[in-house]
Design a protein around this motif. Structure first.
Motif, PDB file in Angstrom:
ATOM      1  N   MET A   1       3.112   0.040  -2.891  1.00  9.26           N
ATOM      2  CA  MET A   1       3.171   1.496  -2.741  1.00  9.26           C
ATOM      3  C   MET A   1       3.691   1.865  -1.348  1.00  9.26           C
ATOM      4  O   MET A   1       3.380   1.198  -0.381  1.00  9.26           O
ATOM      5  N   ARG A   2       4.472   2.902  -1.259  1.00 10.41           N
ATOM      6  CA  ARG A   2       4.943   3.345   0.036  1.00 10.41           C
ATOM      7  C   ARG A   2       3.783   3.819   0.894  1.00 10.41           C
ATOM      8  O   ARG A   2       2.755   4.264   0.394  1.00 10.41           O
ATOM      9  N   GLU A   3       3.962   3.737   2.210  1.00 12.03           N
ATOM     10  CA  GLU A   3       2.864   4.080   3.114  1.00 12.03           C
ATOM     11  C   GLU A   3       2.466   5.541   2.983  1.00 12.03           C
ATOM     12  O   GLU A   3       1.303   5.892   3.078  1.00 12.03           O
ATOM     13  N   LYS A   4       3.437   6.398   2.743  1.00  7.70           N
ATOM     14  CA  LYS A   4       3.136   7.828   2.642  1.00  7.70           C
ATOM     15  C   LYS A   4       2.646   8.148   1.237  1.00  7.70           C
ATOM     16  O   LYS A   4       3.379   8.048   0.267  1.00  7.70           O
ATOM     17  N   LEU A   5       1.389   8.524   1.108  1.00  9.26           N
ATOM     18  CA  LEU A   5       0.833   8.838  -0.192  1.00  9.26           C
ATOM     19  C   LEU A   5       1.279  10.218  -0.650  1.00  9.26           C
ATOM     20  O   LEU A   5       1.503  11.126   0.149  1.00  9.26           O
ATOM     21  N   TYR A   6       1.378  10.367  -1.949  1.00  5.20           N
ATOM     22  CA  TYR A   6       1.707  11.652  -2.552  1.00  5.20           C
ATOM     23  C   TYR A   6       0.536  12.609  -2.362  1.00  5.20           C
ATOM     24  O   TYR A   6      -0.619  12.270  -2.627  1.00  5.20           O
ATOM     25  N   MET A   7       0.806  13.792  -1.867  1.00  4.86           N
ATOM     26  CA  MET A   7      -0.251  14.761  -1.616  1.00  4.86           C
ATOM     27  C   MET A   7      -0.626  15.489  -2.907  1.00  4.86           C
ATOM     28  O   MET A   7       0.129  15.539  -3.863  1.00  4.86           O
ATOM     29  N   ALA A   8      -1.801  16.064  -2.918  1.00  2.00           N
ATOM     30  CA  ALA A   8      -2.296  16.770  -4.097  1.00  2.00           C
ATOM     31  C   ALA A   8      -1.328  17.875  -4.509  1.00  2.00           C
ATOM     32  O   ALA A   8      -0.761  18.565  -3.667  1.00  2.00           O
ATOM     33  N   THR A   9      -1.140  18.025  -5.798  1.00  2.00           N
ATOM     34  CA  THR A   9      -0.255  19.066  -6.296  1.00  2.00           C
ATOM     35  C   THR A   9      -1.032  20.370  -6.427  1.00  2.00           C
ATOM     36  O   THR A   9      -2.236  20.429  -6.218  1.00  2.00           O
ATOM     37  N   THR A  10      -0.312  21.406  -6.851  1.00  2.00           N
ATOM     38  CA  THR A  10      -0.981  22.678  -7.057  1.00  2.00           C
ATOM     39  C   THR A  10      -1.767  22.696  -8.365  1.00  2.00           C
ATOM     40  O   THR A  10      -2.582  23.565  -8.576  1.00  2.00           O
ATOM     41  N   PRO A  15      -5.058  12.063  -5.173  1.00  2.00           N
ATOM     42  CA  PRO A  15      -4.147  11.497  -4.172  1.00  2.00           C
ATOM     43  C   PRO A  15      -2.811  11.065  -4.756  1.00  2.00           C
ATOM     44  O   PRO A  15      -1.791  11.122  -4.070  1.00  2.00           O
ATOM     45  N   LEU A  16      -2.790  10.620  -6.007  1.00  2.00           N
ATOM     46  CA  LEU A  16      -1.562  10.147  -6.645  1.00  2.00           C
ATOM     47  C   LEU A  16      -1.142  11.092  -7.766  1.00  2.00           C
ATOM     48  O   LEU A  16      -2.009  11.680  -8.440  1.00  2.00           O
ATOM     49  N   PRO A  17       0.147  11.210  -8.018  1.00  2.00           N
ATOM     50  CA  PRO A  17       0.621  12.108  -9.076  1.00  2.00           C
ATOM     51  C   PRO A  17       0.608  11.438 -10.446  1.00  2.00           C
ATOM     52  O   PRO A  17       1.563  11.551 -11.216  1.00  2.00           O
ATOM     53  N   ILE A  18      -0.465  10.749 -10.750  1.00  2.00           N
ATOM     54  CA  ILE A  18      -0.600  10.046 -12.012  1.00  2.00           C
ATOM     55  C   ILE A  18      -1.799  10.613 -12.769  1.00  2.00           C
ATOM     56  O   ILE A  18      -2.925  10.614 -12.258  1.00  2.00           O
ATOM     57  N   VAL A  19      -1.549  11.089 -13.976  1.00  2.00           N
ATOM     58  CA  VAL A  19      -2.586  11.684 -14.820  1.00  2.00           C
ATOM     59  C   VAL A  19      -2.823  10.762 -16.010  1.00  2.00           C
ATOM     60  O   VAL A  19      -1.872  10.337 -16.675  1.00  2.00           O
ATOM     61  N   ARG A  34     -13.480   7.022 -14.829  1.00  2.00           N
ATOM     62  CA  ARG A  34     -13.934   6.652 -13.484  1.00  2.00           C
ATOM     63  C   ARG A  34     -12.961   5.678 -12.827  1.00  2.00           C
ATOM     64  O   ARG A  34     -12.681   5.780 -11.620  1.00  2.00           O
ATOM     65  N   ALA A  35     -12.442   4.741 -13.597  1.00  2.00           N
ATOM     66  CA  ALA A  35     -11.510   3.761 -13.048  1.00  2.00           C
ATOM     67  C   ALA A  35     -10.225   4.435 -12.602  1.00  2.00           C
ATOM     68  O   ALA A  35      -9.675   4.119 -11.536  1.00  2.00           O
ATOM     69  N   VAL A  36      -9.735   5.372 -13.389  1.00  2.00           N
ATOM     70  CA  VAL A  36      -8.524   6.116 -13.028  1.00  2.00           C
ATOM     71  C   VAL A  36      -8.742   6.885 -11.733  1.00  2.00           C
ATOM     72  O   VAL A  36      -7.914   6.862 -10.818  1.00  2.00           O
ATOM     73  N   ALA A  37      -9.883   7.579 -11.632  1.00  2.00           N
ATOM     74  CA  ALA A  37     -10.184   8.356 -10.435  1.00  2.00           C
ATOM     75  C   ALA A  37     -10.324   7.457  -9.212  1.00  2.00           C
ATOM     76  O   ALA A  37      -9.890   7.819  -8.103  1.00  2.00           O
ATOM     77  N   SER A  38     -10.911   6.271  -9.390  1.00  2.00           N
ATOM     78  CA  SER A  38     -11.120   5.372  -8.258  1.00  2.00           C
ATOM     79  C   SER A  38      -9.800   4.891  -7.656  1.00  2.00           C
ATOM     80  O   SER A  38      -9.749   4.543  -6.472  1.00  2.00           O
ATOM     81  N   ALA A  39      -8.755   4.877  -8.469  1.00  2.00           N
ATOM     82  CA  ALA A  39      -7.444   4.431  -7.988  1.00  2.00           C
ATOM     83  C   ALA A  39      -6.605   5.574  -7.435  1.00  2.00           C
ATOM     84  O   ALA A  39      -5.490   5.348  -6.950  1.00  2.00           O
ATOM     85  N   GLY A  40      -7.122   6.802  -7.490  1.00  2.00           N
ATOM     86  CA  GLY A  40      -6.378   7.951  -6.984  1.00  2.00           C
ATOM     87  C   GLY A  40      -5.663   8.747  -8.042  1.00  2.00           C
ATOM     88  O   GLY A  40      -4.925   9.689  -7.737  1.00  2.00           O
ATOM     89  N   GLY A  41      -5.877   8.387  -9.323  1.00  2.00           N
ATOM     90  CA  GLY A  41      -5.272   9.146 -10.406  1.00  2.00           C
ATOM     91  C   GLY A  41      -6.172  10.284 -10.848  1.00  2.00           C
ATOM     92  O   GLY A  41      -7.298  10.448 -10.364  1.00  2.00           O
ATOM     93  N   ARG A 339      -2.255   2.140  -9.851  1.00  2.00           N
ATOM     94  CA  ARG A 339      -1.622   1.836  -8.567  1.00  2.00           C
ATOM     95  C   ARG A 339      -0.196   1.298  -8.761  1.00  2.00           C
ATOM     96  O   ARG A 339       0.703   1.647  -8.009  1.00  2.00           O
ATOM     97  N   HIS A 340      -0.035   0.459  -9.767  1.00  2.00           N
ATOM     98  CA  HIS A 340       1.301  -0.089 -10.034  1.00  2.00           C
ATOM     99  C   HIS A 340       2.288   1.015 -10.406  1.00  2.00           C
ATOM    100  O   HIS A 340       3.439   1.023  -9.936  1.00  2.00           O
ATOM    101  N   LEU A 341       1.852   1.962 -11.234  1.00  2.00           N
ATOM    102  CA  LEU A 341       2.745   3.033 -11.651  1.00  2.00           C
ATOM    103  C   LEU A 341       3.142   3.919 -10.471  1.00  2.00           C
ATOM    104  O   LEU A 341       4.180   4.599 -10.527  1.00  2.00           O
ATOM    105  N   ALA A 342       2.344   3.928  -9.428  1.00  2.00           N
ATOM    106  CA  ALA A 342       2.649   4.734  -8.241  1.00  2.00           C
ATOM    107  C   ALA A 342       3.458   3.964  -7.210  1.00  2.00           C
ATOM    108  O   ALA A 342       3.665   4.443  -6.091  1.00  2.00           O
ATOM    109  N   ASP A 343       3.953   2.774  -7.546  1.00  2.00           N
ATOM    110  CA  ASP A 343       4.682   1.945  -6.581  1.00  2.00           C
ATOM    111  C   ASP A 343       5.890   2.645  -5.977  1.00  2.00           C
ATOM    112  O   ASP A 343       6.223   2.420  -4.811  1.00  2.00           O
ATOM    113  N   ASP A 344       6.572   3.478  -6.748  1.00  2.00           N
ATOM    114  CA  ASP A 344       7.796   4.130  -6.266  1.00  2.00           C
ATOM    115  C   ASP A 344       7.539   5.570  -5.805  1.00  2.00           C
ATOM    116  O   ASP A 344       8.492   6.309  -5.553  1.00  2.00           O
ATOM    117  N   VAL A 345       6.276   5.955  -5.705  1.00  2.00           N
ATOM    118  CA  VAL A 345       5.967   7.328  -5.287  1.00  2.00           C
ATOM    119  C   VAL A 345       6.155   7.471  -3.788  1.00  2.00           C
ATOM    120  O   VAL A 345       5.705   6.611  -3.037  1.00  2.00           O
TER     121      VAL A 345
END
Length: 345
Positions: A1-10, A15-19, A34-41, A339-345
């Motif tokens: 994952m890139r160092e700069k995390l995706y910020m919360a949307t409106t 933390p991640l733009p993964i739903v 719970r597992a999804v939330a723990s990873a930032g989704g 986390r893997h799906l957010a690799d290119d975020v």
């Protein structure tokens, strides 16, 4: 994952733009959320097919470990059922039911999936987000949810539905492409979604209405996520890619089918529920290509048969919801997949 995390949307607070898609009928367990939330989704509770009491308990439990989550609701249909066509379809399915020692009731059963009770629950105990599936309710219901601080998202499959949703007053859209697994969100279930890429559909919707968008459909890896974000979506919904994860409540028969090379394609079918849905092609979808449009009546008609098929390892008669990228669905912890799906975020 890139160092700069995706910020919360409106629209979503994560933390991640993964739903994680709300997958009714079993896969979307609380452990999964719970597992999804723990990873930032951003997880959803699948409110469909549940009583208000069960939904209330799940909301209460998830609130203890995740502050950002949503609830998905099925908007009830008032479309009449063609009883003669329904009876004929029930007769057509008689051999399928007999394979598991069942008899089907040819009397159509309809309900509103406890809409009023669930709406009252979510007004009394607000959640951050409510997403709507299968159309739009009365605008007053949308406004009532918004009044208690809930963001309301409509699931749409074309620009015209997006316009209707904007006029109804929703806060944002979940734009679902035809490649998505499971039920299509299309408002008119007698129609099929246009077979175009989700990124193309997102661009068309954004050009049509001035609402923020979350994209769904065709997500088979990090590049697909990046493509949909570049098209203008604020976040991306993932469903099929999570079906084989450790925390998902996917049944053993369903899991086996997802990894079975004998299944070679997906199809849009009404055979299981009377609404267009994307499933792995199996004997049931082939034998009933002209199933009637009548939901939830067909859902109730086939439910016992599908449950028996699942228990007995009969993937030939089971609804095997899957998007076009199902071959890429990995096993392992759901958090790792997010986390893997957010690799290119």
């Amino acid at each position: 994952m890139r160092e700069k995390l995706y910020m919360a949307t409106t629209l979503i607070d994560s933390p991640l733009p993964i739903v994680a898609a709300p997958m009714a009928g079993g896969p979307s367990t609380l452990d999964f959320a719970r597992a999804v939330a723990s990873a930032g989704g951003f997880p959803f509770i699948a409110g469909g097919y549940k009583t208000p009491d069960v939904l209330a308990e799940e909301i209460d439990q998830l609130r203890r470990s995740a502050t950002g989550f949503g609830v998905n609701l099925f908007v009830p249909s008032d479309a009449p059922v063609d009883e003669a066509a329904f009876t004929a379809y029930a007769e057509e399915l008689t051999p399928e039911a007999a394979a598991h020692g069942l008899e089907l009731d040819p009397t159509p059963v309809t309900d509103d999936d406890s809409w009023a009770g669930k709406l009252a629950l979510l007004i009394a105990n607000p959640v951050p987000v409510v997403s709507l599936m299968f159309g739009l309710p009365d605008p007053a219901d949308i406004a009532a949810l918004q009044k208690v601080g809930t963001r309301v998202l409509a699931s749409v499959t074309n620009p015209d539905e997006a316009r209707q949703s904007r006029e109804a007053g929703v806060d944002g859209l979940i734009v679902q492409g035809a490649s998505a697994g499971g039920h299509s969100a299309i408002f008119d279930p007698t129609q099929n979604p246009e077979p175009i890429g989700t990124d193309t559909l997102v661009r068309r919707v954004i050009q049509t209405v001035d609402l923020p968008v979350i994209a769904a459909g065709g997500v088979d890896g990090p590049q697909a996520v990046r493509r949909l974000l570049d098209a203008g979506a604020q976040a991306v919904v993932v469903g099929t890619m999570l079906l084989r994860t450790d925390e998902a409540g996917t049944s053993p028969t369903y899991l086996q089918a997802l990894g079975n090379p004998a299944f070679t394609e997906t199809v849009l079918t009404r055979a299981f529920t009377g609404r267009p849905a994307r499933s792995l092609r199996n004997g049931f979808t082939d034998r009933h290509p002209e199933a009637i449009t009548a939901n939830p009546a067909v859902h109730h008609l086939t439910r016992a048969l599908r449950q028996a098929a699942g228990r007995n390892g009969d993937a030939d008669r089971l609804h095997l919801w899957a998007g076009t990228g199902w071959r890429n669905a990995p096993t392992g912890p759901a958090a790792d997949v997010i986390r893997h799906l957010a690799d290119d975020v």
